[in-house]
Motif scaffolding. Sequence first.
Motif, PDB file in Angstrom:
ATOM      1  N   THR A  77      41.604  35.514  42.466  1.00  0.00           N
ATOM      2  CA  THR A  77      42.842  35.273  41.716  1.00  0.00           C
ATOM      3  C   THR A  77      42.595  34.799  40.283  1.00  0.00           C
ATOM      4  N   SER A  78      41.385  34.381  39.963  1.00  0.00           N
ATOM      5  CA  SER A  78      41.056  34.052  38.573  1.00  0.00           C
ATOM      6  C   SER A  78      39.546  34.082  38.395  1.00  0.00           C
ATOM      7  N   GLY A  79      39.122  34.075  37.146  1.00  0.00           N
ATOM      8  CA  GLY A  79      37.694  33.993  36.866  1.00  0.00           C
ATOM      9  C   GLY A  79      37.140  32.652  37.326  1.00  0.00           C
ATOM     10  N   PHE A  80      37.935  31.630  37.155  1.00  0.00           N
ATOM     11  CA  PHE A  80      37.507  30.297  37.583  1.00  0.00           C
ATOM     12  C   PHE A  80      37.188  30.309  39.077  1.00  0.00           C
ATOM     13  N   VAL A  81      38.132  30.830  39.848  1.00  0.00           N
ATOM     14  CA  VAL A  81      37.934  30.871  41.302  1.00  0.00           C
ATOM     15  C   VAL A  81      36.748  31.762  41.663  1.00  0.00           C
ATOM     16  N   SER A  82      36.567  32.865  40.939  1.00  0.00           N
ATOM     17  CA  SER A  82      35.455  33.761  41.287  1.00  0.00           C
ATOM     18  C   SER A  82      34.117  33.044  41.117  1.00  0.00           C
ATOM     19  N   ASN A  83      33.965  32.269  40.063  1.00  0.00           N
ATOM     20  CA  ASN A  83      32.715  31.523  39.863  1.00  0.00           C
ATOM     21  C   ASN A  83      32.554  30.420  40.903  1.00  0.00           C
ATOM     22  N   GLU A  84      33.599  29.649  41.060  1.00  0.00           N
ATOM     23  CA  GLU A  84      33.533  28.513  41.983  1.00  0.00           C
ATOM     24  C   GLU A  84      33.209  28.999  43.404  1.00  0.00           C
ATOM     25  N   ASN A 125      26.759  26.006  30.713  1.00  0.00           N
ATOM     26  CA  ASN A 125      27.615  26.815  31.587  1.00  0.00           C
ATOM     27  C   ASN A 125      29.038  26.279  31.656  1.00  0.00           C
ATOM     28  N   HIS A 126      29.965  27.215  31.869  1.00  0.00           N
ATOM     29  CA  HIS A 126      31.397  26.920  31.958  1.00  0.00           C
ATOM     30  C   HIS A 126      31.713  26.017  33.165  1.00  0.00           C
ATOM     31  N   ALA A 127      32.792  25.253  33.030  1.00  0.00           N
ATOM     32  CA  ALA A 127      33.223  24.315  34.080  1.00  0.00           C
ATOM     33  C   ALA A 127      33.351  24.981  35.453  1.00  0.00           C
ATOM     34  N   SER A 128      33.789  26.243  35.483  1.00  0.00           N
ATOM     35  CA  SER A 128      33.968  26.923  36.776  1.00  0.00           C
ATOM     36  C   SER A 128      32.633  27.156  37.472  1.00  0.00           C
ATOM     37  N   MET A 129      31.572  27.366  36.697  1.00  0.00           N
ATOM     38  CA  MET A 129      30.241  27.566  37.276  1.00  0.00           C
ATOM     39  C   MET A 129      29.702  26.223  37.776  1.00  0.00           C
ATOM     40  N   PHE A 141      23.903  31.792  34.677  1.00  0.00           N
ATOM     41  CA  PHE A 141      24.033  31.693  33.212  1.00  0.00           C
ATOM     42  C   PHE A 141      25.129  32.618  32.711  1.00  0.00           C
ATOM     43  N   GLU A 142      25.435  32.520  31.422  1.00  0.00           N
ATOM     44  CA  GLU A 142      26.471  33.362  30.826  1.00  0.00           C
ATOM     45  C   GLU A 142      25.826  34.355  29.869  1.00  0.00           C
ATOM     46  N   SER A 143      26.523  35.433  29.547  1.00  0.00           N
ATOM     47  CA  SER A 143      25.995  36.339  28.518  1.00  0.00           C
ATOM     48  C   SER A 143      26.423  35.838  27.152  1.00  0.00           C
ATOM     49  N   ILE A 179      25.219  36.283  36.479  1.00  0.00           N
ATOM     50  CA  ILE A 179      25.639  36.157  35.073  1.00  0.00           C
ATOM     51  C   ILE A 179      27.160  36.172  34.941  1.00  0.00           C
ATOM     52  N   ASP A 180      27.672  35.287  34.099  1.00  0.00           N
ATOM     53  CA  ASP A 180      29.102  35.248  33.768  1.00  0.00           C
ATOM     54  C   ASP A 180      29.275  36.055  32.479  1.00  0.00           C
ATOM     55  N   GLU A 181      29.975  37.177  32.583  1.00  0.00           N
ATOM     56  CA  GLU A 181      30.199  38.055  31.412  1.00  0.00           C
ATOM     57  C   GLU A 181      31.665  37.998  30.966  1.00  0.00           C
ATOM     58  N   VAL A 182      32.311  36.877  31.283  1.00  0.00           N
ATOM     59  CA  VAL A 182      33.741  36.722  30.994  1.00  0.00           C
ATOM     60  C   VAL A 182      34.087  37.018  29.535  1.00  0.00           C
ATOM     61  N   HIS A 183      33.253  36.551  28.605  1.00  0.00           N
ATOM     62  CA  HIS A 183      33.575  36.739  27.181  1.00  0.00           C
ATOM     63  C   HIS A 183      32.943  37.989  26.600  1.00  0.00           C
ATOM     64  N   ALA A 184      32.544  38.910  27.466  1.00  0.00           N
ATOM     65  CA  ALA A 184      31.916  40.139  26.979  1.00  0.00           C
ATOM     66  C   ALA A 184      32.511  41.394  27.614  1.00  0.00           C
ATOM     67  N   GLY A 227      33.068  38.521  36.057  1.00  0.00           N
ATOM     68  CA  GLY A 227      33.911  38.736  34.880  1.00  0.00           C
ATOM     69  C   GLY A 227      35.348  38.334  35.142  1.00  0.00           C
ATOM     70  N   THR A 228      36.158  38.448  34.089  1.00  0.00           N
ATOM     71  CA  THR A 228      37.577  38.134  34.240  1.00  0.00           C
ATOM     72  C   THR A 228      38.416  39.346  33.858  1.00  0.00           C
ATOM     73  N   LEU A 229      39.605  39.401  34.402  1.00  0.00           N
ATOM     74  CA  LEU A 229      40.565  40.440  34.022  1.00  0.00           C
ATOM     75  C   LEU A 229      41.572  39.870  33.042  1.00  0.00           C
ATOM     76  N   ALA A 230      41.397  38.573  32.720  1.00  0.00           N
ATOM     77  CA  ALA A 230      42.419  37.836  31.973  1.00  0.00           C
ATOM     78  C   ALA A 230      42.146  37.722  30.481  1.00  0.00           C
ATOM     79  N   LYS A 231      40.970  38.101  30.030  1.00  0.00           N
ATOM     80  CA  LYS A 231      40.687  37.976  28.606  1.00  0.00           C
ATOM     81  C   LYS A 231      40.781  39.374  27.971  1.00  0.00           C
ATOM     82  N   ALA A 232      39.659  40.049  27.712  1.00  0.00           N
ATOM     83  CA  ALA A 232      39.777  41.347  27.024  1.00  0.00           C
ATOM     84  C   ALA A 232      40.612  42.367  27.799  1.00  0.00           C
TER      85      ALA A 232
HETATM   86  C1  LIG Z   1      37.763  31.532  30.872  1.00  0.00           C
HETATM   87  C2  LIG Z   1      36.437  31.443  31.541  1.00  0.00           C
HETATM   88  C3  LIG Z   1      36.322  31.568  32.931  1.00  0.00           C
HETATM   89  C4  LIG Z   1      37.520  31.570  33.814  1.00  0.00           C
HETATM   90  O1  LIG Z   1      38.193  32.799  33.768  1.00  0.00           O
HETATM   91  P1  LIG Z   1      39.765  32.813  34.093  1.00  0.00           P
HETATM   92  O2  LIG Z   1      40.012  34.206  34.484  1.00  0.00           O
HETATM   93  O3  LIG Z   1      40.449  32.374  32.849  1.00  0.00           O
HETATM   94  O4  LIG Z   1      39.980  31.833  35.205  1.00  0.00           O
HETATM   95  C5  LIG Z   1      35.064  31.653  33.487  1.00  0.00           C
HETATM   96  N1  LIG Z   1      33.951  31.578  32.739  1.00  0.00           N
HETATM   97  C6  LIG Z   1      34.018  31.408  31.399  1.00  0.00           C
HETATM   98  C7  LIG Z   1      32.762  31.324  30.614  1.00  0.00           C
HETATM   99  C8  LIG Z   1      35.258  31.319  30.766  1.00  0.00           C
HETATM  100  O5  LIG Z   1      35.326  31.104  29.459  1.00  0.00           O
END
Ligand SMILES: *Cc1c(COP(=O)(O)O)cnc(C)c1O
Length: 425
Positions: free
Chosen positions: A112-119, A140-144, A183-185, A212-217, A243-248
């Motif tokens: 349901t979110s990128g946060f949840v996917s990492n956690e 690393n991001h709080a979700s990781m 880690f993140e990209s 790898i967290d590619e949320v911002h890529a 990754g996330t579906l909520a950013k790009a």
């Molecule tokens: C925003 C973010 C997330 C969480 O993604 P959401 O889809 O917004 O929950 C995860 N990792 C990083 C690095 C982020 O910046």
Amino acid sequence: MDYRRFFEDAIDQLHAEKRYRVFANLERIVGRFPRALWRTADATREITVWCSNDYLGMGQHPKVIAAMHDASSRMGSGAGGTRNISGTNHPLVELELELADLHGKEAGLVFTSGFVSNEASISTIARLLPNCLILSDELNHASMIEGVKRSGAEKRIFRHNDLAHLEELLKAAGRERAKLIVFESVYSMDGDIAPIEAIADLAEKYNAMTYIDEVHAVGMYGERGGGITDREGLSHRIDIIEGTLAKAFGTLGGYIAGPKSVIDAVRSYAPGFIFTTALPPVIAAAATESIRHLKTSQEERRLHQQQAQLTKQVLAQANLPVMPSETHIVPLHVGDPELCKKASDRLLEQHGIYIQPINYPTVPRGTERLRITPTPFHSNELIVELKDALVEVWTALGIPFSTGETSPVEADDRVVTLAVSKAGG
Ligand SMILES: *Cc1c(COP(=O)(O)O)cnc(C)c1O
């Protein structure tokens, strides 16, 4: 125990540290991104948003909106249940296939979110592996970090992007022990990029799994928008891509892609995946449309990089303290939480420009900043307007400018002059 008092004190603490968060009440306007309405108690004003994570403006793309309309008219609003109990709608199945293909992996899994996917994913993978040691980048991001904590596994934090430190920790653990490197990209506060290939080499040498967290890529880098791993041809060298579906991609939700066995295990063991209602079909359909569009269209990515580069150059030429960044992120150093908040307030109130202040704990104390995210829709005119507003605010509040020579961003005078003259500024 005076409960009310307890919570009031907790909030007072944030005020005292100048990091109490205030949300701007916004209303986005389709077709006019990055313009939005800003509501306060006594007025509604039109403003320009300069800190959106809708990096490519896909949140208002006609194809994405049409997919949403179509799905809602055919399937209604909600999913109707958890994935296991009637919530697995066909658009979600299609979305997971699309994501697996995007990253060249065997399977994908949507949360349901990128946060949840990492956690959920990090905690489940590390919990299933016997005596797992997690090696986690310090930025690393709080979700990781939540995922690492929840796993209950032993962890070692390696210095940011520091390969020697990572190798030292891997070596100490030995080849036999189960190890997960997380880690993140793209690190979204500084806009720097991890040495992915070298980390993959180390993982191979010491037999570690990689996540790898590619949320911002994702959407923004690579020939098909598969992120930095796509751009560098490294997808196959990393076990799990998140990754996330909520950013790009401009919608909502998070995901992982990887080997069938790992994906199936997370699907089967992660409480954060199992015990929650699935994403609505409208969101899944819109996300799939967005991913498909960005798999072939290069225009959004090209314009995004162009306007981000131009923004850096125009601000640097005005001696604004642009922090070095290898990506589309443009961090502007302030270095004080109160000044950072004041600068943000003044930009919004006096100039109709919205940039949320970034303070501790999102970034280390003393590195408070304005984090600017140009998109393809931030025109040259808007960039010049931003520069003028920032110069006014920096001057009015006495925030230090950078001295020309130490500016980390090379200002290409010709490009800047061209942009400024085109903008009529
Ligand atoms: C925003 C973010 C997330 C969480 O993604 P959401 O889809 O917004 O929950 C995860 N990792 C990083 C690095 C982020 O910046």
